[in-house]
Design a protein around this motif. Structure first.
Motif, PDB file in Angstrom:
ATOM      1  N   ASN A 411      11.456 -10.382 -12.408  1.00  0.00           N
ATOM      2  CA  ASN A 411      11.397 -11.684 -13.095  1.00  0.00           C
ATOM      3  C   ASN A 411      11.433 -11.578 -14.610  1.00  0.00           C
ATOM      4  OD1 ASN A 411       8.880 -10.726 -13.675  1.00  0.00           O
ATOM      5  ND2 ASN A 411       7.754 -12.306 -12.549  1.00  0.00           N
ATOM      6  N   ASN A 412      11.460 -10.360 -15.176  1.00  0.00           N
ATOM      7  CA  ASN A 412      11.564 -10.231 -16.637  1.00  0.00           C
ATOM      8  C   ASN A 412      13.006 -10.350 -17.127  1.00  0.00           C
ATOM      9  OD1 ASN A 412       9.139  -8.298 -18.513  1.00  0.00           O
ATOM     10  ND2 ASN A 412       8.825 -10.000 -17.128  1.00  0.00           N
ATOM     11  N   ASN A 414      16.337 -12.268 -17.888  1.00  0.00           N
ATOM     12  CA  ASN A 414      16.903 -13.606 -18.024  1.00  0.00           C
ATOM     13  C   ASN A 414      18.377 -13.579 -17.607  1.00  0.00           C
ATOM     14  OD1 ASN A 414      18.490 -12.715 -20.198  1.00  0.00           O
ATOM     15  ND2 ASN A 414      16.971 -13.326 -21.720  1.00  0.00           N
ATOM     16  N   ARG A 455      18.116  -2.706 -20.889  1.00  0.00           N
ATOM     17  CA  ARG A 455      16.778  -2.766 -21.488  1.00  0.00           C
ATOM     18  C   ARG A 455      16.806  -2.187 -22.909  1.00  0.00           C
ATOM     19  NH1 ARG A 455      10.723  -0.941 -19.400  1.00  0.00           N
ATOM     20  NH2 ARG A 455       9.778  -1.152 -21.462  1.00  0.00           N
ATOM     21  N   LYS A 458      17.643  -4.904 -25.066  1.00  0.00           N
ATOM     22  CA  LYS A 458      16.540  -5.881 -25.148  1.00  0.00           C
ATOM     23  C   LYS A 458      15.401  -5.365 -26.031  1.00  0.00           C
ATOM     24  CE  LYS A 458      15.377  -9.954 -23.355  1.00  0.00           C
ATOM     25  NZ  LYS A 458      14.943 -10.165 -21.980  1.00  0.00           N
ATOM     26  N   LYS A 462      13.959  -7.350 -29.278  1.00  0.00           N
ATOM     27  CA  LYS A 462      12.547  -7.684 -29.462  1.00  0.00           C
ATOM     28  C   LYS A 462      12.102  -7.340 -30.887  1.00  0.00           C
ATOM     29  CE  LYS A 462       9.440  -5.135 -27.573  1.00  0.00           C
ATOM     30  NZ  LYS A 462       8.693  -4.414 -26.537  1.00  0.00           N
ATOM     31  N   ASP A 471      10.051 -10.098 -22.997  1.00  0.00           N
ATOM     32  CA  ASP A 471      10.068  -9.662 -21.587  1.00  0.00           C
ATOM     33  C   ASP A 471      11.050  -8.506 -21.378  1.00  0.00           C
ATOM     34  OD1 ASP A 471      12.067 -11.363 -22.274  1.00  0.00           O
ATOM     35  OD2 ASP A 471      11.891 -12.702 -20.563  1.00  0.00           O
ATOM     36  N   ASN A 473      10.034  -5.608 -19.571  1.00  0.00           N
ATOM     37  CA  ASN A 473       9.600  -4.751 -18.456  1.00  0.00           C
ATOM     38  C   ASN A 473      10.528  -4.954 -17.257  1.00  0.00           C
ATOM     39  OD1 ASN A 473       7.313  -3.574 -19.747  1.00  0.00           O
ATOM     40  ND2 ASN A 473       6.320  -5.573 -19.589  1.00  0.00           N
ATOM     41  N   GLU A 661       1.896 -12.148 -19.693  1.00  0.00           N
ATOM     42  CA  GLU A 661       2.149 -10.735 -19.387  1.00  0.00           C
ATOM     43  C   GLU A 661       1.580  -9.819 -20.461  1.00  0.00           C
ATOM     44  OE1 GLU A 661       4.320 -13.110 -19.288  1.00  0.00           O
ATOM     45  OE2 GLU A 661       5.797 -12.909 -17.680  1.00  0.00           O
ATOM     46  N   THR A 662       1.519 -10.333 -21.706  1.00  0.00           N
ATOM     47  CA  THR A 662       0.972  -9.532 -22.808  1.00  0.00           C
ATOM     48  C   THR A 662      -0.548  -9.638 -22.854  1.00  0.00           C
ATOM     49  OG1 THR A 662       2.985  -9.925 -24.097  1.00  0.00           O
ATOM     50  CG2 THR A 662       1.062  -9.156 -25.315  1.00  0.00           C
TER      51      THR A 662
END
Length: 685
Positions: A411-412, A414, A455, A458, A462, A471, A473, A661-662
């Protein structure tokens, strides 16, 4: 020779035998290409086609005989542009003559004949029989290299050119039989097929680590996936641009950096589509030098990378070209990960989270070794043009739904993450399993690599764009067992800025803005010696504002020590506070509370709690200031390895801004005033 080397040698010979059997006439020994390339300025795919015809046997005698034939053909039939008139004269004198040249055909509707343009000789209007054009349609779409028999016949008053083409044999593949590829692929293991692909682009897999092989295969994804956007940054000399320059007639390497919208996308005056409509892959060498002469260039590129289309005037234009960005990283990756981001080599006008979010993958060029002679193969591989045509045919299909049979994405991810991961997985499957015979573990392997590559994009987003991209993970879920697997990126490593274990007394970590305008992790290290109640600092340079913050904390410490430890005297000691900027964020101008905690910790000989960061600052009168941008601050603390946070009550109202989540990763201790902060930090009830 060691046992390992013997085993490698045997495996290499077995693979050579298998290749020459399954792809007879479609393979070539790659060192022969290199030998001939040094002597003739002919495209690699032309040389390899000839070598494939004459030198695809495994025996040395036959290869040497074949080499003689190829050299003879090149000497007698290849026309250098500076010898064009001599070649035309030879055709006229002999009546007919064979030449090797690039042939492009157009229909002359006024005369109702097909006319060929021969690029090296410079003939523009040689008559071509209809039958030849029907059998080789590629002549009409950009042209192909051929061995041609050209004849010359002149008659006074004739309306067509005296030059005509009697027969023509394509040197590039005239057509592609994919059934042949699928059938042959079934006889190779996955490891063998990966080695075939690498040898076909000139690399020697026997001398490469498995992970390096995956990165080299990933470089080929843009050839099999439409509208695939990838970047690779790394040290110089790792062969980043080689595959885009030498290994396919369908890709273009844009060097020099500066380009225009008309050249790349669409020319409004001539109404012609640019490079993205003419090539399968457009690769930009040296990303640091990319410049658009037009102000809207980067915006059009963004549109194109997102959707495969762009608007010019009233038209919306679609194209299929994949975009590749390669460049050099001058600093060590470890330094960039801690101090900046791994997209820093791009020009300033391109450093925009919306632009980078369109990248489907980021190949870690720093994990690929610098090219040395032993990394280039002298074994058999598919001839370049055959490989290029196979990859081009694979663009017509997609394997992006292969994931769904066995896995779900976490679910992390998009929508853009999902698209990137599916495209990369599809590309890897097309390269390694063109016959579509892959099992669950094969998909898992490709999916894991795809998640890592997206990732990596991503993680940089970030750092550039902040909490919008928190997000990271990434994970996938096994449909059968419902087990969730998380995928990391190696260069992030373990978060060790804040080491595990109880720190020494007087050591305090805190997170706040640095003087350079970005959040950072800082450490105060305190020493206590015999003295008369003074303090000194180091690590701040000549920054008086930063030193003033330490003075505020120390003065509060002196004035309120009786509330913290009534029996302890500070006046018998001297305190030295050393400041450490762990992420090159610049000096901290909000170190007052951390200084107070550090002085109390060293005086009482009590360390602060394990893996704790101190947040917030204070005034000399003891007023606590809330944390600015709490969500980003906690995210930075999390990445640095903190598990406990000391937080002012004044920031409680900002907690909803922190992603669940954080926030749930921390044990949070709230404090109401500076003395309360000291008690909570030292774990004193």
């Amino acid at each position: 020779m060691t046992d390992n080397n013997k085993e490698t040698e045997i495996r290499s010979h077995d693979l050579d035998d298998l290749l020459t059997t399954e792809f007879k006439g479609r393979v070539v020994r790659k060192d022969l290409t290199k030998q001939l390339k040094e002597g003739a300025n002919v495209p690699v795919y032309v040389l390899e086609y000839l070598l494939g015809m004459y030198c695809s046997a495994a025996e040395d005698e036959l290869i040497q005989e074949g080499l003689k034939n190829v050299k003879k053909i090149l000497t007698e039939n290849y026309v250098r542009p500076d010898e064009a008139e001599k070649a035309k004269s030879l055709i006229r004198e002999k009546g007919t003559h064979k030449v090797i040249d690039k042939v492009t055909v157009k229909l002359n509707q006024k005369k109702d004949v097909y006319e060929a343009s021969l690029s090296n000789i410079g003939i523009k209007d040689a008559v071509v029989p209809n039958k030849i054009v029907k059998e080789n349609e590629k002549l009409l779409t950009g042209g192909i290299w051929c061995i041609i028999t050209v004849s010359y016949f002149y008659e006074e008053g004739q309306k067509v050119s005296p030059f005509s083409i009697l027969n023509l044999k394509p040197i590039q593949m005239p057509s592609m039989n994919m059934v042949e590829v699928y059938g042959a692929r079934c006889n190779f293991t996955t490891e063998q097929w990966m080695d075939v692909l690498l040898r076909s682009v000139g690399m020697e897999p026997a001398n490469l680590e498995t992970r390096t092989k995956w990165h080299l295969i990933a470089r080929m994804i843009p050839f099999v996936e439409n509208n695939y956007n990838v970047c690779e940054l790394g040290p110089r000399g790792t062969g980043k641009s080689h595959v885009y320059k030498e290994c396919s007639p369908n890709s273009l390497l844009v060097s020099g950096g500066q380009t225009t919208v008309a050249n790349l996308f669409y020319n409004m005056s001539s109404r012609q589509i640019g490079l993205v409509g003419m090539w399968d892959v457009v690769a930009f060498d040296e990303v640091a030098g990319i410049r658009f002469k037009d102000k809207d260039g980067i915006q059009i590129m963004k549109d194109y990378m997102a959707s495969g289309s762009f608007s010019r005037g009233r038209d919306s234009i679609e194209a299929k070209a994949s975009m590749v960005f390669v460049g050099n990283i001058d600093h060590s990756v470890e330094t960039l990960v801690k101090t900046s981001h791994l997209l820093a080599p791009f020009p300033p006008e391109m450093i925009d989270s919306a632009y980078f979010d369109r990248f489907h993958a980021y190949i870690p060029g720093w994990e690929i070794p610098k090219m040395r002679p032993e990394f280039f193969t002298d074994r058999f591989g598919l001839i370049t043009d055959y490989l290029a045509e196979y990859m081009r045919e694979m663009r017509k299909t997609t394997f992006s739904d292969a994931i769904d049979k066995y896995f779900k994405l976490g679910n992390n991810l998009n929508q853009r993450d999902v698209i990137g991961v599916r495209r990369t997985t599809s590309g890897l499957l097309k390269l390694l399993y063109p016959h579509a015979e892959y099992d669950k573990e094969a998909i898992r392997e490709c999916l894991t690599y795809a998640l890592e590559c997206r990732r990596r994009v991503k993680e940089q987003l970030k750092k550039i764009g902040g909490m919008e991209f928190f997000d990271v993970n990434f994970s996938y879920i096994d449909n059968e067992t419902h087990e969730e697997f998380f995928v990391g990126v190696p260069e992030q490593g373990g978060s060790d800025l804040i080491p595990k274990g109880v720190p020494k007394p007087g050591v305090v970590h805190f997170v706040t803005d640095g003087a350079l305008g970005k959040l950072g992790v800082f450490r105060l290290e305190t020493q206590m010696t015999a003295g008369n109640g003074k303090h000194s600092t180091s690590g701040f340079g000549s920054d008086t504002a930063a030193k003033e913050q330490v003075r505020v904390g120390f003065e509060y410490f002196k004035g309120n020590l009786s509330r913290i430890a009534a029996n302890t005297k500070f006046s018998e000691h001297e305190f030295h506070l050393h400041f450490v900027d762990l992420q090159n964020s610049g000096n901290s101008h909000t170190a007052s509370l951390a200084s107070l905690v550090a002085c109390c910790s060293i005086l009482l000989n009590k360390p602060i709690q394990e893996s704790m960061v101190v947040l917030g600052s204070m005034t000399l009168g003891g007023v606590v200031n809330p944390v600015q941008d709490l969500a980003s601050t906690m995210q930075v603390a999390l990445e640095a390895g903190a598990t406990k946070v000391l937080l002012p009550m004044a920031s409680a109202s900002d907690i909803p801004s922190v992603p669940g989540e954080t926030f749930t990763k921390f044990q949070v201790s709230f404090y109401s005033d500076p003395v309360d902060a000291v008690y909570k930090a030292l774990g004193v009830s």
